[in-house]
Design a protein around this motif. Structure first.
Motif, short mmCIF file in Angstrom:
data_model
loop_
_atom_site.label_atom_id
_atom_site.label_comp_id
_atom_site.label_asym_id
_atom_site.label_seq_id
_atom_site.Cartn_x
_atom_site.Cartn_y
_atom_site.Cartn_z
N SER A 237 -27.21 6.62 7.67
CA SER A 237 -26.42 6.36 8.86
C SER A 237 -25.72 7.64 9.30
N PHE A 238 -25.14 7.58 10.50
CA PHE A 238 -24.33 8.70 10.98
C PHE A 238 -23.10 8.86 10.10
N GLY A 239 -22.67 10.11 9.91
CA GLY A 239 -21.47 10.34 9.12
C GLY A 239 -20.83 11.67 9.42
N LEU A 240 -19.67 11.89 8.83
CA LEU A 240 -18.86 13.09 9.06
C LEU A 240 -18.25 13.54 7.74
N ARG A 241 -17.92 14.80 7.65
CA ARG A 241 -17.31 15.33 6.42
C ARG A 241 -15.81 15.11 6.48
N TYR A 242 -15.36 13.91 6.14
CA TYR A 242 -13.97 13.52 6.31
C TYR A 242 -13.30 13.14 5.00
N GLN A 243 -13.84 13.54 3.88
CA GLN A 243 -13.22 13.16 2.60
C GLN A 243 -11.99 14.03 2.30
N MET A 244 -10.91 13.39 1.86
CA MET A 244 -9.72 14.13 1.46
C MET A 244 -9.97 14.84 0.13
N SER A 245 -9.51 16.08 0.03
CA SER A 245 -9.67 16.84 -1.21
C SER A 245 -8.64 16.41 -2.25
N GLY A 246 -8.96 16.70 -3.50
CA GLY A 246 -8.01 16.44 -4.58
C GLY A 246 -6.75 17.27 -4.44
N ILE A 247 -6.86 18.44 -3.82
CA ILE A 247 -5.68 19.30 -3.61
C ILE A 247 -4.67 18.59 -2.72
N ASN A 248 -5.14 18.05 -1.60
CA ASN A 248 -4.25 17.33 -0.69
C ASN A 248 -3.74 16.03 -1.31
N ALA A 249 -4.62 15.34 -2.02
CA ALA A 249 -4.22 14.09 -2.65
C ALA A 249 -3.13 14.31 -3.70
N ALA A 250 -3.20 15.44 -4.42
CA ALA A 250 -2.19 15.74 -5.44
C ALA A 250 -0.80 15.88 -4.81
N ILE A 251 -0.74 16.50 -3.63
CA ILE A 251 0.53 16.61 -2.92
C ILE A 251 1.04 15.21 -2.57
N GLY A 252 0.15 14.37 -2.06
CA GLY A 252 0.53 13.02 -1.68
C GLY A 252 1.01 12.19 -2.85
N LEU A 253 0.36 12.33 -3.99
CA LEU A 253 0.79 11.59 -5.19
C LEU A 253 2.21 11.99 -5.59
N ALA A 254 2.48 13.29 -5.57
CA ALA A 254 3.83 13.75 -5.93
C ALA A 254 4.86 13.24 -4.92
N GLN A 255 4.51 13.23 -3.64
CA GLN A 255 5.41 12.73 -2.61
C GLN A 255 5.69 11.24 -2.78
N LEU A 256 4.65 10.49 -3.11
CA LEU A 256 4.79 9.04 -3.21
C LEU A 256 5.74 8.65 -4.33
N ASP A 257 5.81 9.46 -5.37
CA ASP A 257 6.74 9.18 -6.48
C ASP A 257 8.20 9.17 -6.02
N HIS A 258 8.48 9.84 -4.90
CA HIS A 258 9.86 9.97 -4.42
C HIS A 258 10.09 9.24 -3.10
N PHE A 259 9.17 8.35 -2.74
CA PHE A 259 9.27 7.80 -1.39
C PHE A 259 10.50 6.93 -1.19
N GLU A 260 10.99 6.31 -2.23
CA GLU A 260 12.20 5.52 -2.08
C GLU A 260 13.36 6.40 -1.59
N LYS A 261 13.44 7.62 -2.12
CA LYS A 261 14.47 8.55 -1.65
C LYS A 261 14.21 8.97 -0.21
N THR A 262 12.95 9.17 0.14
CA THR A 262 12.60 9.51 1.51
C THR A 262 13.09 8.43 2.47
N GLU A 263 12.81 7.18 2.14
CA GLU A 263 13.26 6.06 2.98
C GLU A 263 14.77 6.10 3.17
N THR A 264 15.48 6.20 2.07
CA THR A 264 16.95 6.15 2.11
C THR A 264 17.51 7.31 2.93
N THR A 265 16.98 8.51 2.70
CA THR A 265 17.50 9.69 3.39
C THR A 265 17.25 9.63 4.88
#
Length: 388
Positions: A237-265
Motif C-alpha cells: 500500500s501507499f506509505g510515508l516515512r513517519y515513524q518516531m525515533s527512539g531519540i524523540n520517544a526518550a524525551i517524551g518518556l522523561a516528560q511524561l514522568d513529570h506531567f502531573e507537575k506540568t498540569e499543575t504549573t
C-alpha cells in the motif's frame, strides 16, 4: 498589582519556550549509546505509556503532529473529491493536512468565547461532499464532541480531532483522546509535552491502528525485525516515512514522568494571568475552562491589537498572534467564506507569554506593561496626535 520599572525578565520576552525537567538528556544519551536510533522498543514504550495515560487501548507515535493529521485522514479514507470541515482559527498545519490527502478544506466559524467550533457551526458548514470534521481544542480547551456526534450519527462522516494543543486536557471526566474518535496530538518543542518533535494518533479500532502503522512504515507489510530475517519484503500500500525515533520517544518518556507537575504549573500560571487581568479595561480573556484544561496558550481579545502588539514588543514583552485566520491566507483564498466571528477574533486576539519558565512576578510585569500599552493605544490615534 505591583508596578515594575526594570527591564523585563528575559522569560517574559519569549511567547513560548520548551521546558525540560533535567532527565531528558540522559534518556537521549541512553538511546544514542544503544546504537539504535530509529523506531525501537523505546518508541513502543512511549506509545504504551501514552495510551495508559490517556486511558485508551492503543496509540501510534509519528514524526510530528502534522504527520499525525495527514496519516489519520489517510486512515479514515479521506481523499480527492471530498471536503473536510476545519475551523479557520487554527494553525495552518490543520489545513495543509487536508490538502495533503487531496481533499478540500471547508472552513467553519468559531464560538467567540472559546475560539472553538460548535455543533451548530459544524452543521452550518456541512455539504453533500463532507467526509470528515476536524475539531480543534483551541488553547487546550476540549471541544464538546457529543452534540457533533449526535448531529452526524446518520451520516458517514469521520471525526478527526486535531488536539495539538490539548494533551492532558479533559472532556468531562476523560482525557482528550479517550472519547472514541480518531485523535491527533503534537509533541513539538513548545507543546505541553515535548518530544523535541513528534506526534501521536489514538486510533478507533485495532484495524485502524494496523492501517496507521502500515502507512507510517511506507506500506511495508513486515516489521523491521521480520525484514531482518528474510531476503525480501512486501509493500502492499501507499506509505510515508513517519515513524518516531527512539531519540524523540526518550524525551517524551522523561516528560511524561513529570506531567502531573506540568498540569499543575500551567493551570497556576493561567489563573495568575486571570487574576491580574481583571484590573484592565477592554480586555476579554479567552475562556479555556481551566479546571479541565492543561492550558497551551493564554489569549486575550482586545481593541487596537496591532498597535498594542507593537508597543509590547518594543518593551521586550514576547506577545504573539495565534492565529491569523486561514481562510484569509493567500494559499487558501479559493475556499474563503464569510466567517464573522473568526475575522473579528483575527483582528483582536493577542497571545501573552505563556510557558513554565515564567513566574507570577513575570506575569505581574507583563500585565503592567500590557495595561500601559492599552492606555497608550487608546489615547494615541494612528497619526501620532493625542485624541481629544
Amino acid at each position: 498589582m505591583t508596578t515594575h520599572t526594570s527591564s523585563p525578565n528575559p522569560d517574559a520576552g519569549r511567547n513560548a519556550s520548551p521546558y525540560l525537567y533535567g532527565e531528558e538528556a540522559a534518556a537521549v544519551a541512553d538511546v544514542l549509546q544503544s546504537g539504535q536510533y530509529g523506531h525501537t522498543e523505546v518508541t513502543e514504550r512511549f506509545e504504551q505509556k501514552v495510551a495508559e495515560f490517556l486511558g485508551v487501548r492503543d496509540a501510534v507515535a509519528l514524526t510530528s503532529g502534522t504527520a499525525a493529521l495527514h496519516t489519520a485522514l489517510l486512515a479514515a479514507g479521506i481523499g480527492p473529491g471530498q471536503e473536510v470541515i476545519v475551523p479557520s482559527m487554527t494553525f495552518c498545519a490543520t489545513v495543509q493536512a487536508v490538502l495533503a490527502v487531496g481533499a478540500t478544506p471547508r472552513f467553519a466559524d468559531i464560538d467567540p468565547a472559546t475560539l472553538c467550533v460548535t455543533d451548530r457551526l459544524v452543521m452550518d458548514s456541512l455539504t453533500d461532499k463532507t467526509a470528515a470534521v476536524m475539531p480543534v481544542p483551541f488553547g487546550g480547551r476540549a471541544v464538546n464532541l457529543n452534540p457533533i456526534r449526535k448531529e452526524l450519527a446518520d451520516r458517514d462522516i469521520a471525526i478527526v480531532e486535531d488536539a495539538a494543543h490539548a494533551f492532558g486536557s479533559r472532556n468531562g471526566t476523560r482525557r482528550v483522546g479517550a472519547t472514541g474518535d480518531l485523535t491527533c496530538f503534537s509533541f513539538g518543542p513548545i507543546k505541553n509535552l515535548t518530544c523535541g518533535q513528534g506526534g501521536i494518533i489514538v486510533p478507533r479500532t485495532r484495524t485502524e491502528a494496523d492501517t496507521i502503522r502500515r502507512i507510517q512504515m511506507l506500506g511495508v507489510v513486515q516489521s523491521q525485525a521480520e525484514r531482518g530475517q528474510t531476503t525480501n519484503y512486501q509493500v502492499d500500500s501507499f506509505g510515508l516515512r513517519y515513524q518516531m525515533s527512539g531519540i524523540n520517544a526518550a524525551i517524551g518518556l522523561a516528560q511524561l514522568d513529570h506531567f502531573e507537575k506540568t498540569e499543575t504549573t500551567r493551570r497556576a500560571l493561567w489563573r495568575a494571568y486571570r487574576r491580574a487581568l481583571v484590573s484592565l479595561d477592554d480586555v476579554r480573556l479567552v475562556d479555556v475552562d481551566v479546571d479541565r484544561t492543561v492550558p497551551h496558550l493564554c489569549q486575550d481579545l482586545i481593541p487596537n491589537r496591532d498597535e498594542v502588539h507593537a508597543r509590547l514588543r518594543a518593551r521586550g514583552i514576547g506577545v504573539g498572534v495565534h492565529y491569523p485566520p486561514n481562510h484569509l491566507q493567500p494559499a487558501f483564498a479559493q475556499w474563503r467564506r464569510n466567517l464573522p466571528a473568526t475575522e473579528q477574533a483575527g483582528h483582536e486576539v493577542l497571545t501573552l507569554p505563556f510557558h513554565q519558565h515564567l513566574t507570577e512576578a513575570d506575569i505581574d510585569q507583563v500585565v503592567t506593561a500590557f495595561g500601559q500599552a492599552l492606555t497608550e493605544a487608546r489615547t494615541t490615534p494612528h497619526d501620532g496626535q493625542p485624541q481629544q
